[in-house]
Scaffold this motif. Structure first.
Motif, PDB file in Angstrom:
ATOM      1  N   ARG A 172       0.832  -1.202   0.000  1.00 10.41           N
ATOM      2  CA  ARG A 172       0.000   0.000   0.000  1.00 10.41           C
ATOM      3  C   ARG A 172       0.870   1.257   0.000  1.00 10.41           C
ATOM      4  O   ARG A 172       0.635   2.197  -0.766  1.00 10.41           O
ATOM      5  CB  ARG A 172      -0.936  -0.005   1.209  1.00 10.41           C
ATOM      6  CG  ARG A 172      -1.811   1.230   1.318  1.00 10.41           C
ATOM      7  CD  ARG A 172      -2.673   1.184   2.568  1.00 10.41           C
ATOM      8  NE  ARG A 172      -3.634   0.093   2.555  1.00 10.41           N
ATOM      9  CZ  ARG A 172      -4.528  -0.120   3.517  1.00 10.41           C
ATOM     10  NH1 ARG A 172      -4.574   0.686   4.591  1.00 10.41           N
ATOM     11  NH2 ARG A 172      -5.380  -1.121   3.432  1.00 10.41           N
ATOM     12  N   HIS A 173       1.892   1.270   0.853  1.00 11.71           N
ATOM     13  CA  HIS A 173       2.799   2.420   0.906  1.00 11.71           C
ATOM     14  C   HIS A 173       3.520   2.612  -0.429  1.00 11.71           C
ATOM     15  O   HIS A 173       3.635   3.739  -0.927  1.00 11.71           O
ATOM     16  CB  HIS A 173       3.823   2.231   2.022  1.00 11.71           C
ATOM     17  CG  HIS A 173       3.270   2.408   3.409  1.00 11.71           C
ATOM     18  ND1 HIS A 173       2.374   3.394   3.733  1.00 11.71           N
ATOM     19  CD2 HIS A 173       3.514   1.733   4.561  1.00 11.71           C
ATOM     20  CE1 HIS A 173       2.076   3.327   5.012  1.00 11.71           C
ATOM     21  NE2 HIS A 173       2.747   2.319   5.539  1.00 11.71           N
ATOM     22  N   LEU A 174       4.021   1.523  -1.000  1.00 12.42           N
ATOM     23  CA  LEU A 174       4.758   1.619  -2.260  1.00 12.42           C
ATOM     24  C   LEU A 174       3.864   2.124  -3.387  1.00 12.42           C
ATOM     25  O   LEU A 174       4.278   2.962  -4.193  1.00 12.42           O
ATOM     26  CB  LEU A 174       5.345   0.250  -2.631  1.00 12.42           C
ATOM     27  CG  LEU A 174       6.508  -0.246  -1.772  1.00 12.42           C
ATOM     28  CD1 LEU A 174       6.846  -1.688  -2.117  1.00 12.42           C
ATOM     29  CD2 LEU A 174       7.739   0.643  -1.972  1.00 12.42           C
ATOM     30  N   GLN A 175       2.647   1.638  -3.457  1.00 12.81           N
ATOM     31  CA  GLN A 175       1.737   2.059  -4.523  1.00 12.81           C
ATOM     32  C   GLN A 175       1.341   3.528  -4.391  1.00 12.81           C
ATOM     33  O   GLN A 175       1.016   4.170  -5.390  1.00 12.81           O
ATOM     34  CB  GLN A 175       0.501   1.166  -4.523  1.00 12.81           C
ATOM     35  CG  GLN A 175       0.786  -0.257  -4.988  1.00 12.81           C
ATOM     36  CD  GLN A 175      -0.417  -1.172  -4.867  1.00 12.81           C
ATOM     37  OE1 GLN A 175      -1.266  -1.002  -3.989  1.00 12.81           O
ATOM     38  NE2 GLN A 175      -0.514  -2.150  -5.746  1.00 12.81           N
ATOM     39  N   ARG A 176       1.399   4.047  -3.158  1.00 19.63           N
ATOM     40  CA  ARG A 176       1.069   5.459  -2.937  1.00 19.63           C
ATOM     41  C   ARG A 176       2.299   6.351  -2.990  1.00 19.63           C
ATOM     42  O   ARG A 176       2.187   7.573  -2.800  1.00 19.63           O
ATOM     43  CB  ARG A 176       0.400   5.611  -1.570  1.00 19.63           C
ATOM     44  CG  ARG A 176      -0.961   4.961  -1.464  1.00 19.63           C
ATOM     45  CD  ARG A 176      -1.502   5.056  -0.039  1.00 19.63           C
ATOM     46  NE  ARG A 176      -2.851   4.499   0.070  1.00 19.63           N
ATOM     47  CZ  ARG A 176      -3.535   4.393   1.220  1.00 19.63           C
ATOM     48  NH1 ARG A 176      -2.980   4.820   2.348  1.00 19.63           N
ATOM     49  NH2 ARG A 176      -4.733   3.870   1.234  1.00 19.63           N
ATOM     50  N   GLY A 177       3.467   5.766  -3.250  1.00 15.17           N
ATOM     51  CA  GLY A 177       4.691   6.547  -3.281  1.00 15.17           C
ATOM     52  C   GLY A 177       5.148   7.000  -1.912  1.00 15.17           C
ATOM     53  O   GLY A 177       5.906   7.972  -1.787  1.00 15.17           O
ATOM     54  N   GLU A 178       4.736   6.287  -0.868  1.00 13.87           N
ATOM     55  CA  GLU A 178       5.090   6.639   0.503  1.00 13.87           C
ATOM     56  C   GLU A 178       6.300   5.842   0.966  1.00 13.87           C
ATOM     57  O   GLU A 178       6.577   4.753   0.447  1.00 13.87           O
ATOM     58  CB  GLU A 178       3.892   6.346   1.434  1.00 13.87           C
ATOM     59  CG  GLU A 178       2.651   7.141   1.083  1.00 13.87           C
ATOM     60  CD  GLU A 178       1.412   6.653   1.818  1.00 13.87           C
ATOM     61  OE1 GLU A 178       0.379   7.342   1.768  1.00 13.87           O
ATOM     62  OE2 GLU A 178       1.476   5.565   2.445  1.00 13.87           O
ATOM     63  N   PRO A 179       7.059   6.343   1.929  1.00 15.96           N
ATOM     64  CA  PRO A 179       8.200   5.590   2.447  1.00 15.96           C
ATOM     65  C   PRO A 179       7.754   4.307   3.139  1.00 15.96           C
ATOM     66  O   PRO A 179       6.665   4.253   3.725  1.00 15.96           O
ATOM     67  CB  PRO A 179       8.856   6.562   3.438  1.00 15.96           C
ATOM     68  CG  PRO A 179       7.780   7.526   3.799  1.00 15.96           C
ATOM     69  CD  PRO A 179       6.904   7.654   2.598  1.00 15.96           C
ATOM     70  N   VAL A 180       8.591   3.284   3.054  1.00 16.35           N
ATOM     71  CA  VAL A 180       8.303   1.985   3.658  1.00 16.35           C
ATOM     72  C   VAL A 180       9.448   1.638   4.600  1.00 16.35           C
ATOM     73  O   VAL A 180      10.610   1.645   4.186  1.00 16.35           O
ATOM     74  CB  VAL A 180       8.164   0.878   2.589  1.00 16.35           C
ATOM     75  CG1 VAL A 180       7.779  -0.452   3.241  1.00 16.35           C
ATOM     76  CG2 VAL A 180       7.145   1.272   1.530  1.00 16.35           C
ATOM     77  N   ASP A 181       9.135   1.313   5.836  1.00 15.17           N
ATOM     78  CA  ASP A 181      10.223   0.986   6.763  1.00 15.17           C
ATOM     79  C   ASP A 181      10.802  -0.385   6.423  1.00 15.17           C
ATOM     80  O   ASP A 181      10.203  -1.195   5.705  1.00 15.17           O
ATOM     81  CB  ASP A 181       9.771   1.074   8.222  1.00 15.17           C
ATOM     82  CG  ASP A 181       8.788  -0.003   8.634  1.00 15.17           C
ATOM     83  OD1 ASP A 181       9.022  -1.186   8.353  1.00 15.17           O
ATOM     84  OD2 ASP A 181       7.769   0.340   9.264  1.00 15.17           O
ATOM     85  N   ARG A 185       9.121  -3.740   4.366  1.00 18.42           N
ATOM     86  CA  ARG A 185       9.656  -4.100   3.050  1.00 18.42           C
ATOM     87  C   ARG A 185      10.209  -5.527   3.052  1.00 18.42           C
ATOM     88  O   ARG A 185      10.008  -6.293   2.093  1.00 18.42           O
ATOM     89  CB  ARG A 185      10.750  -3.105   2.626  1.00 18.42           C
ATOM     90  CG  ARG A 185      11.279  -3.384   1.221  1.00 18.42           C
ATOM     91  CD  ARG A 185      12.336  -2.375   0.829  1.00 18.42           C
ATOM     92  NE  ARG A 185      11.779  -1.078   0.506  1.00 18.42           N
ATOM     93  CZ  ARG A 185      11.318  -0.748  -0.703  1.00 18.42           C
ATOM     94  NH1 ARG A 185      11.326  -1.617  -1.695  1.00 18.42           N
ATOM     95  NH2 ARG A 185      10.859   0.464  -0.922  1.00 18.42           N
ATOM     96  N   GLN A 242       2.792  -1.475  13.221  1.00 22.40           N
ATOM     97  CA  GLN A 242       2.396  -0.635  12.083  1.00 22.40           C
ATOM     98  C   GLN A 242       0.989  -0.997  11.596  1.00 22.40           C
ATOM     99  O   GLN A 242       0.179  -0.123  11.276  1.00 22.40           O
ATOM    100  CB  GLN A 242       3.399  -0.797  10.935  1.00 22.40           C
ATOM    101  CG  GLN A 242       4.822  -0.387  11.278  1.00 22.40           C
ATOM    102  CD  GLN A 242       5.660  -1.557  11.770  1.00 22.40           C
ATOM    103  OE1 GLN A 242       5.183  -2.399  12.528  1.00 22.40           O
ATOM    104  NE2 GLN A 242       6.915  -1.600  11.343  1.00 22.40           N
TER     105      GLN A 242
END
Length: 323
Positions: A172-181, A185, A242
């Motif tokens: 979800r974070h990757l698809q929104r262009g958000e950082p991923v801890d 990942r 998270q």
């Protein structure tokens, strides 16, 4: 002056030969028309196959070493679900170009996990086209001791390994262009197949399945095969901080229930073995959590902390209905 491209056979010899563990039961390895493998008389052969396609199962810019790991891990998770000891794998790899740096990293990721799990890559195919990869895994189970989806009985304890929803939140974070801890990942790109757990559950669990399409979807398969229903207490689901934060913020139970890509095991324990759960967790080296019980009525009931039922909007990933 440009260097000539390597042939497919050069690439196979350079990057895809000799990957994984050295096994005495591999009589003929990569390099012949077929591999020749020895199955002991007291073992049965478990076989599973999975295909990963760019843009469907992984993002096109995914780290190739992580992709090599995951390509093997998803099959090893299937072997874990039936209690099989991993032995061999084959790989069909389709590449758009002969990118040797990419292939070297991919092979390293696959080979490292194969060596760790005592698996030998014994053959396959390399061709040109849109990026996709298919891995077939082979495992050995003591005769008559395979775990199956069928076998659960009313009153059995329903359990899961690890934590749920981590990979779904990372995606979800990757698809929104958000950082991923780093933790999320890792859970998405380098899942840990619960091989040791599968072996520990042989002769103890009444039924088991790996969670790849989401808990609701895969638990549904187990319940259908066992002819049972289940009551799941949502507050007992094992969640990383998270994921728990997302659920607390918006009541999004769909994340741990239906996002998929968890590669944990869902299994049932007869009541007589319920007290053994901490011992099984210690032997398997991963946390195990009871989340509910099987029931005679063939329906799945999801219950909130206040005892009220919760209705999911979706039950997991399907390649055709979610396309």
């Amino acid at each position: 002056m440009s260097q000539p491209s390597s042939s497919e056979f050069d690439l196979i010899r350079r990057y895809l030969t000799g990957l994984g563990a050295v096994r005495r039961d591999v009589l003929v390895d990569v390099g012949d028309d077929c591999a020749l493998l020895h199955v002991p008389a007291d073992r049965e052969l478990a076989v599973s196959i999975d295909t990963l396609v760019a843009g469907v199962h992984f993002l096109p810019d995914c780290d190739p070493a992580a992709l090599g790991h995951k390509a093997l891990a998803v099959g090893l998770s299937d072997l874990a679900a039936v209690g099989a000891e991993p032995a061999w794998a084959t790989l069909a790899l389709t590449l758009p170009t002969s990118d040797e740096a990419w292939l070297a990293a991919f092979a390293r990721g696959l080979g490292d996990l194969a060596a760790h799990e005592d698996v030998r890559l014994v053959g396959g195919d390399l061709t040109r086209g849109p990026l996709s990869l298919t891995v077939q895994v082979h495992g050995l189970v003591p005769r008559g001791h395979m775990l199956r989806r069928a076998g659960g009985q009313p009153g059995d304890l329903l359990c899961v390994s690890g934590a749920l929803g981590d990979a779904g939140l990372a995606l979800r974070h990757l698809q929104r262009g958000e950082p991923v801890d780093a933790y999320l990942r890792q859970r998405l790109e380098r899942p840990t197949p619960r091989v040791a757990l599968g072996e520990v559950l042989r002769g103890v669990a009444s039924a088991a399945i790996d969670i790849s399409d989401g808990l609701l979807a895969d638990l549904g398969h187990l319940l259908a095969a066992s002819g049972c229903g289940a009551r799941v207490e949502l507050t007992r689901l094992p969640l990383a901080d998270q994921v728990a934060g997302v659920v607390a913020a918006n009541g999004d139970w769909g994340l741990p229930l239906a996002a998929g890509d968890d590669y944990e095991l869902c299994f049932t324990l007869p009541a007589a073995h319920a007290r053994e759960l901490p011992v099984l967790a210690a032997a398997a080296g991963c946390p195990l959590t009871p989340i509910g019980t099987l029931e005679a009525q063939p329906e799945l009931c999801l219950v909130l902390a206040d005892g009220q039922p919760w209705q999911p909007q979706r039950r997991g990933y399907d390649h055709f209905t979610d396309a």
